[in-house]
Scaffold this motif. Structure first.
Motif, PDB file in Angstrom:
ATOM      1  N   LEU A 182      58.614   3.070  18.850  1.00  0.00           N
ATOM      2  CA  LEU A 182      57.285   2.589  18.468  1.00  0.00           C
ATOM      3  C   LEU A 182      56.559   1.971  19.656  1.00  0.00           C
ATOM      4  O   LEU A 182      57.177   1.361  20.548  1.00  0.00           O
ATOM      5  N   LYS A 183      55.247   2.141  19.647  1.00  0.00           N
ATOM      6  CA  LYS A 183      54.385   1.635  20.708  1.00  0.00           C
ATOM      7  C   LYS A 183      53.361   0.685  20.097  1.00  0.00           C
ATOM      8  O   LYS A 183      53.029   0.802  18.911  1.00  0.00           O
ATOM      9  N   PRO A 184      52.783  -0.210  20.897  1.00  0.00           N
ATOM     10  CA  PRO A 184      51.729  -1.090  20.372  1.00  0.00           C
ATOM     11  C   PRO A 184      50.574  -0.301  19.744  1.00  0.00           C
ATOM     12  O   PRO A 184      49.966  -0.770  18.779  1.00  0.00           O
ATOM     13  N   ASP A 185      50.279   0.879  20.273  1.00  0.00           N
ATOM     14  CA  ASP A 185      49.202   1.706  19.714  1.00  0.00           C
ATOM     15  C   ASP A 185      49.513   2.214  18.309  1.00  0.00           C
ATOM     16  O   ASP A 185      48.629   2.719  17.626  1.00  0.00           O
ATOM     17  N   ASP A 186      50.760   2.093  17.873  1.00  0.00           N
ATOM     18  CA  ASP A 186      51.118   2.503  16.513  1.00  0.00           C
ATOM     19  C   ASP A 186      50.785   1.424  15.486  1.00  0.00           C
ATOM     20  O   ASP A 186      50.935   1.653  14.287  1.00  0.00           O
ATOM     21  N   THR A 187      50.360   0.269  15.946  1.00  0.00           N
ATOM     22  CA  THR A 187      50.011  -0.820  15.035  1.00  0.00           C
ATOM     23  C   THR A 187      48.849  -0.413  14.129  1.00  0.00           C
ATOM     24  O   THR A 187      47.792   0.003  14.609  1.00  0.00           O
ATOM     25  N   ALA A 188      49.063  -0.509  12.822  1.00  0.00           N
ATOM     26  CA  ALA A 188      48.064  -0.075  11.850  1.00  0.00           C
ATOM     27  C   ALA A 188      48.589  -0.349  10.440  1.00  0.00           C
ATOM     28  O   ALA A 188      49.769  -0.676  10.265  1.00  0.00           O
ATOM     29  N   VAL A 189      47.699  -0.189   9.472  1.00  0.00           N
ATOM     30  CA  VAL A 189      48.138  -0.111   8.082  1.00  0.00           C
ATOM     31  C   VAL A 189      48.449   1.357   7.800  1.00  0.00           C
ATOM     32  O   VAL A 189      47.621   2.228   8.069  1.00  0.00           O
ATOM     33  N   TYR A 190      49.636   1.609   7.274  1.00  0.00           N
ATOM     34  CA  TYR A 190      50.076   2.968   6.996  1.00  0.00           C
ATOM     35  C   TYR A 190      49.969   3.241   5.497  1.00  0.00           C
ATOM     36  O   TYR A 190      50.401   2.427   4.679  1.00  0.00           O
ATOM     37  N   TYR A 191      49.401   4.410   5.184  1.00  0.00           N
ATOM     38  CA  TYR A 191      49.195   4.812   3.806  1.00  0.00           C
ATOM     39  C   TYR A 191      49.900   6.138   3.537  1.00  0.00           C
ATOM     40  O   TYR A 191      49.884   7.026   4.387  1.00  0.00           O
ATOM     41  N   CYS A 192      50.468   6.268   2.370  1.00  0.00           N
ATOM     42  CA  CYS A 192      50.879   7.587   1.945  1.00  0.00           C
ATOM     43  C   CYS A 192      49.819   8.136   0.989  1.00  0.00           C
ATOM     44  O   CYS A 192      49.095   7.369   0.345  1.00  0.00           O
ATOM     45  N   ALA A 193      49.723   9.448   0.937  1.00  0.00           N
ATOM     46  CA  ALA A 193      48.684  10.097   0.162  1.00  0.00           C
ATOM     47  C   ALA A 193      49.203  11.423  -0.370  1.00  0.00           C
ATOM     48  O   ALA A 193      50.164  11.981   0.170  1.00  0.00           O
ATOM     49  N   ALA A 194      48.551  11.919  -1.405  1.00  0.00           N
ATOM     50  CA  ALA A 194      48.988  13.160  -2.027  1.00  0.00           C
ATOM     51  C   ALA A 194      47.789  14.015  -2.415  1.00  0.00           C
ATOM     52  O   ALA A 194      46.711  13.491  -2.722  1.00  0.00           O
ATOM     53  N   ARG A 195      47.995  15.313  -2.397  1.00  0.00           N
ATOM     54  CA  ARG A 195      46.958  16.236  -2.824  1.00  0.00           C
ATOM     55  C   ARG A 195      47.623  17.456  -3.423  1.00  0.00           C
ATOM     56  O   ARG A 195      48.797  17.731  -3.159  1.00  0.00           O
ATOM     57  N   SER A 196      46.872  18.218  -4.181  1.00  0.00           N
ATOM     58  CA  SER A 196      47.430  19.356  -4.908  1.00  0.00           C
ATOM     59  C   SER A 196      47.206  20.682  -4.201  1.00  0.00           C
ATOM     60  O   SER A 196      47.518  21.731  -4.772  1.00  0.00           O
TER      61      SER A 196
END
Length: 120
Positions: A83-97
């Motif tokens: 991991l790098k400092p640039d990976d700092t974020a809110v991570y979301y999972c998502a779905a689509r059909s």
């Protein structure tokens, strides 16, 4: 819509690892991970076809992150290494059909997000 709940975020030092999980209430054709850093647009990180496991990664995470799924448990994972400092974020999972891509507006189900902070 399918309900999605992420877990596994936290704070690590650069070079460390984290594994994110996303529990889903049902099956969707394509599942993906996105992230959003402060002041930036939400961006796609990786996606996977739930049935055959075919994956795709953004160039920024290729070789460091691994997306996977356990269909029996209806759970999506994101293993994040180096991991790098640039990976700092809110991570979301998502779905689509439908077929996978990184267009945010095409994903119909979203989790609440989990914070990942990487310090240098």
């Amino acid at each position: 819509q399918v309900q999605l709940v992420e877990s596994g975020g936290g704070s690590v030092q650069a070079g460390g690892s984290l594994r994110l999980s996303c529990a889903a209430s049902g099956y969707r054709y394509c599942m993906g991970w996105f992230r959003q850093a402060p002041g930036r647009e939400r961006e796609g990180v990786a996606n996977i076809y739930a049935r055959d496991g075919f994956t795709h990664y953004a160039d920024s995470v290729k070789g460091r992150f691994t997306i996977s799924r356990d269909n029996a448990k209806n759970t999506l994972y994101l293993q994040m290494n180096s991991l790098k400092p640039d990976d700092t974020a809110v991570y979301y999972c998502a779905a689509r059909s439908y077929a996978c891509d990184y267009e945010v507006r095409k994903y119909t189900s979203w989790g609440q997000g989990t914070q990942v902070t990487v310090s240098s």
